[in-house]
Scaffold this motif. Structure first.
Motif, PDB file in Angstrom:
ATOM      1  N   GLU A   9       0.830  -1.200   0.000  1.00  0.00           N
ATOM      2  CA  GLU A   9       0.000   0.000   0.000  1.00  0.00           C
ATOM      3  C   GLU A   9       0.869   1.257   0.000  1.00  0.00           C
ATOM      4  O   GLU A   9       0.558   2.242  -0.684  1.00  0.00           O
ATOM      5  N   LEU A  12       2.137   1.832  -3.453  1.00  0.00           N
ATOM      6  CA  LEU A  12       1.105   2.412  -4.309  1.00  0.00           C
ATOM      7  C   LEU A  12       1.026   3.919  -4.115  1.00  0.00           C
ATOM      8  O   LEU A  12       0.900   4.679  -5.088  1.00  0.00           O
ATOM      9  N   ARG A  16       1.781   6.660  -7.059  1.00  0.00           N
ATOM     10  CA  ARG A  16       0.778   7.653  -7.445  1.00  0.00           C
ATOM     11  C   ARG A  16       1.328   9.066  -7.277  1.00  0.00           C
ATOM     12  O   ARG A  16       1.126   9.938  -8.143  1.00  0.00           O
ATOM     13  N   ALA A 106      -1.151   3.521 -11.001  1.00  0.00           N
ATOM     14  CA  ALA A 106      -0.665   2.899  -9.764  1.00  0.00           C
ATOM     15  C   ALA A 106      -1.453   1.627  -9.452  1.00  0.00           C
ATOM     16  O   ALA A 106      -0.872   0.609  -9.050  1.00  0.00           O
ATOM     17  N   GLY A 110      -0.201  -2.146  -9.037  1.00  0.00           N
ATOM     18  CA  GLY A 110      -0.522  -2.902  -7.831  1.00  0.00           C
ATOM     19  C   GLY A 110      -1.111  -4.257  -8.165  1.00  0.00           C
ATOM     20  O   GLY A 110      -0.760  -5.276  -7.547  1.00  0.00           O
ATOM     21  N   LEU A 370      -6.581   3.173  -3.967  1.00  0.00           N
ATOM     22  CA  LEU A 370      -5.524   2.513  -4.725  1.00  0.00           C
ATOM     23  C   LEU A 370      -5.449   1.020  -4.412  1.00  0.00           C
ATOM     24  O   LEU A 370      -5.334   0.193  -5.316  1.00  0.00           O
ATOM     25  N   SER A 374      -6.560  -2.007  -7.009  1.00  0.00           N
ATOM     26  CA  SER A 374      -5.580  -3.042  -7.332  1.00  0.00           C
ATOM     27  C   SER A 374      -6.160  -4.424  -7.107  1.00  0.00           C
ATOM     28  O   SER A 374      -5.995  -5.334  -7.933  1.00  0.00           O
TER      29      SER A 374
END
Length: 391
Positions: A9, A12, A16, A106, A110, A370, A374
């Motif tokens: 995480e 990500l 981004r 992103a 992911g 995000l 993903s």
């Protein structure tokens, strides 16, 4: 099926924000493409770069000979001056990720990591193609990817779009038409310039242009079936140079948005009629040039059902929602859907009220989306492959 751990995480977020700091316009996504390539190298995922005008990337996971499902993310930014005040705001003046494409890229990276760290593709014997597409905002990046054979062997395609009208953790999945036709147009008015004090000696292109704008709006409100929405937006008017000269030339640019093919054709015919009528009445020469732009995004029943199943697994049935009425926004994902079945969903990502709408300088979204996006992308690839393997 897939879990995003804290370390992933955080990655990500870093991806981004790096993309957000360095936004790039359509077909100029060189730094973006390089960042994607570096991340794919880290994950050990093979890919082809330099596609679709030079910046597109097609990666592929899985070594089986079975079916192939594609996942797509758009990469380009907009010519918008950022006004968010974020710590990671755009460092390119007048260019901004104001539509969430930094988030989409992103998310797909992911999903790539989730799939790469799993054995599920080997178990299914299928493959997942990852399409990092340039120039969605220009409207033809998808066509360029298709022209470079990015859909080779692909039987189904999926994508998602960040939507700040819905809370984070909600996924909007709808069958049928979800984004409208979008057709740009150009109107050029050639009148006769003259002195501001003697309008009878001139043909005022500004007045003709103003009449066109008003007639267009009346046409939509009174001549188009309101059950089949349509909207005409004139986004640019250019005329004149100084205050005391009647302009002899004016240019209007805009788009026609419609949600039904009959409405689309009706609007185009009526706009042509309005132009001809004003040309006769005002003694001006008026040209109307239409570029048939984006087809409507239409989610087919089979891929949409798979998208919904994946969404329920990721966020739970109670948080799988409908976007409501079709959007009058355009999306070039529709070009993929003309070739193979596909579905686009919306990722809820509402932030605080200070964040502006998409395509504005104050646009921003909740970054918790995000991880959610993903997971959905990776999960829907698996659902799609399992379905195709059984078909």
């Amino acid at each position: 099926m897939f879990t995003v751990i804290e370390e992933q995480e955080q990655r990500l977020l870093e991806i981004r924000r790096a993309l957000h700091r360095h936004p790039e316009l359509a077909y100029q996504e060189k730094q973006t493409s390089a960042l994607i390539g570096k991340e794919l190298d880290r994950l050990g995922i093979s890919y082809a770069a330099g596609l679709a005008g030079g910046t597109g990337i097609r990666a592929e996971l899985g070594k089986g000979t079975g079916p192939c499902v594609a996942l797509r993310a758009d990469m380009d930014a907009l010519p918008v001056l950022e006004e968010t005040g974020l710590d990671f705001a755009s460092q390119q003046s007048g260019v901004m990720h104001a539509c969430g494409h930094d988030g989409h890229t992103a998310m797909l990276l992911g999903a790539a990591e989730l799939l790469a760290r799993s054995t599920v593709l080997d178990e299914i014997g299928g493959r997942a193609a990852l399409l990092f597409q340039p120039a969605e905002e220009a409207g033809n990046g998808a066509e360029a990817m298709i022209a470079d054979n990015c859909l080779q062997d692909v039987e189904m395609i999926f994508c998602g779009h960040i939507d700040t009208h819905h809370p984070v953790g909600h996924l909007a999945v709808d069958q049928g038409l979800i984004c409208s036709y979008a057709d740009p147009f150009l109107i050029e008015i050639c009148g006769r310039g003259g002195h501001a004090a003697r309008p009878h000696e001139a043909v005022d292109a500004v007045v003709v242009g103003a009449s066109l704008v008003l007639n267009i709006q009346t046409m939509v409100s009174r001549m188009i079936n309101p059950a089949r929405p349509g909207v005409i937006t004139v986004g640019r008017i250019a005329a004149g140079a100084v205050h005391n000269v009647i302009a002899g030339r004016a240019v209007l640019e805009g788009t026609i948005r419609s949600t039904h093919p009959d409405t689309r054709e009706q609007i185009i015919r009526r706009m042509q009629g309005v132009v001809r009528g004003l040309e006769e009445m005002c003694r001006a020469e008026i040209s109307f040039t239409l570029h048939r732009g984006l087809p409507a995004v239409v989610n087919d029943p089979v891929s949409c059902a798979l998208a919904r199943q994946a969404a329920r697994e990721v966020v739970g049935a109670d948080q799988v929602i409908s976007q409501g009425f079709p959007s009058l926004g355009g999306e070039d994902f529709s070009f993929y859907q003309q070739k193979i079945p596909g579905t686009m969903i919306r990722f809820g990502a509402a932030k605080d009220p200070s964040a502006g709408p998409a395509h504005s300088g104050s646009f921003d979204f909740d970054e918790k989306v995000l991880a959610c996006g993903s997971r959905w992308l990776a999960t829907v690839a698996v659902y799609g492959l399992r379905y195709l393997q059984k078909s």
